[in-house]
Design a protein around this motif. Structure first.
Motif, short mmCIF file in Angstrom:
data_model
loop_
_atom_site.label_atom_id
_atom_site.label_comp_id
_atom_site.label_asym_id
_atom_site.label_seq_id
_atom_site.Cartn_x
_atom_site.Cartn_y
_atom_site.Cartn_z
N ASN A 21 11.16 -1.65 -4.49
CA ASN A 21 10.63 -0.52 -4.37
C ASN A 21 9.13 -0.47 -4.02
O ASN A 21 8.75 0.39 -3.27
CB ASN A 21 10.97 0.22 -5.71
N GLN A 24 8.82 -1.18 -0.08
CA GLN A 24 9.13 -0.09 0.52
C GLN A 24 8.05 1.12 0.34
O GLN A 24 7.91 2.06 1.35
CB GLN A 24 10.55 0.38 0.16
N CYS A 290 15.60 6.45 -13.94
CA CYS A 290 16.05 5.96 -12.22
C CYS A 290 17.24 6.22 -12.05
O CYS A 290 17.79 6.48 -11.11
CB CYS A 290 15.27 4.79 -12.09
N GLU A 294 19.54 8.60 -9.31
CA GLU A 294 20.30 8.17 -8.49
C GLU A 294 21.76 8.41 -8.39
O GLU A 294 22.34 8.70 -7.29
CB GLU A 294 20.21 6.28 -8.46
N PHE A 312 11.34 6.22 -4.41
CA PHE A 312 11.05 4.97 -4.75
C PHE A 312 10.22 5.03 -6.01
O PHE A 312 9.33 5.23 -6.63
CB PHE A 312 9.90 4.28 -4.02
#
Length: 331
Positions: A21, A24, A290, A294, A312
């Protein structure tokens, strides 16, 4: 809370890869920086903890021991005057707290808030400044739920900050006789430090006490002119980097809480690509959060995010995550 998976810790660890993460997130930051896009910083109380600003509400919504003491003293004063007691923060931090019968107890609390906001920005703000410098301050805006003025103390121009809950740096009449805001200067702070029972009176009407220009619950008495100016500049920033730019602004969200989730909602509405943003980098969420983000779990306010959303989550404290970003970007 029941886990969403049979092998909870193992599955969460495999889904939340900090290193991946981070890489990215830094990729989209580089792309935004090179393309001339903007950086929108969203911050909550978690960003100021290392600087020494104490929290009065824990992550689970429970109140700190300091706050419980202030609430107890306030309720003792209300009981003495035949008034109903406040049950929680939501019925304590309201305009009525500044009525004459309880103004001393109200200012005991706000004195604590004000004096403890007088700190030097810590290393996490210094790391954040490196990222800001890479973009240039003219391309950066900070929206914060903090009232401690640390973004400005750390060097971001005041014109580039929207303090959505107001600022401890200004006071106003508690039942406005006019729209005047009074800066909290050194003389004011000196009296706060040296006179623990001092209740500042409005210099205009000389009847009602002053109060911080900070938004509290059911706030019918807030003087909003300063906030209105900040909001206008924020809207102009959004228009410049969302509607009239080939690459929308990237959102860097740091240390925002979930009990009063204003910053979280802003992050998701402004950062996710599918909602018109340039990506959302969220620092210091819990690992389970998190996963909920998702999957769109019922435990979370958030909607599930798609692979194209550029979401992210960096499951680290602010100083660790910001240091890692700066290292990855060679700042």
């Amino acid at each position: 809370m029941d886990c969403l998976f049979a092998n909870c810790e193992e599955n969460m660890t495999s889904m939340i890869d900090f290193a991946s993460n981070l890489q990215q997130a830094c990729t989209i930051l580089r792309e935004a920086q090179k393309s001339g896009a903007g950086l929108l910083i969203l911050s909550g109380a978690g960003l100021s903890v290392q600087s020494g600003v104490p929290v009065f509400r824990m992550a689970d919504g429970s109140m700190s021991a300091d706050f419980i003491k202030f609430l107890g003293d306030y309720n003792a004063a209300r009981k003495k005057h035949g008034l109903d007691e406040a049950e929680s923060w939501f019925s304590f931090s309201v305009p009525e707290m500044f009525r004459e019968e309880t103004s001393k107890e109200a200012w005991q609390y706000w004195r604590w808030r004000m004096l403890r906001a007088l700190v030097q920005p810590a290393a996490d703000y210094q790391q954040l400044n490196k990222i800001i410098a890479a973009f240039g301050t003219e391309r950066v805006f900070a929206l914060t739920s903090n009232c401690d003025m640390l973004h400005v103390s750390a060097g971001l121009p005041e014109e580039n900050v929207f303090e959505i809950h107001g600022s401890l740096g200004y006071v106003q009449c508690s039942r406005p006789c006019d729209q005047t805001l009074y800066p909290v200067d050194e003389a004011f702070l000196h009296r706060l430090r040296d006179e623990p029972d001092w209740v500042p009176l409005c210099p205009e009407c000389n009847i009602r006490c002053l109060r911080p220009n900070v938004m509290i619950f059911d706030d019918y008495a807030l003087v909003e002119q300063r906030l209105d100016g900040q909001e206008l500049r924020f809207e102009q920033f959004k228009a410049r980097y969302r509607n009239n730019h080939p690459t929308p602004a990237v959102v860097l969200e740091i240390g925002a809480g979930r009990v009063v989730s204003s910053i979280r909602r802003y992050g998701e509405s402004l950062g996710l690509v599918e909602r018109g943003g340039g990506g959302l980098i969220r620092i210091n969420p819990s690992t389970i959060e998190c996963v909920q983000m998702e999957l769109g779990s019922n435990e979370s306010e958030s909607q599930p995010v798609s692979n194209s959303s550029k979401y992210f989550p960096l499951d680290k404290k602010a100083n660790e995550a910001l240091f890692a970003i700066c290292s990855e970007l060679d700042l």
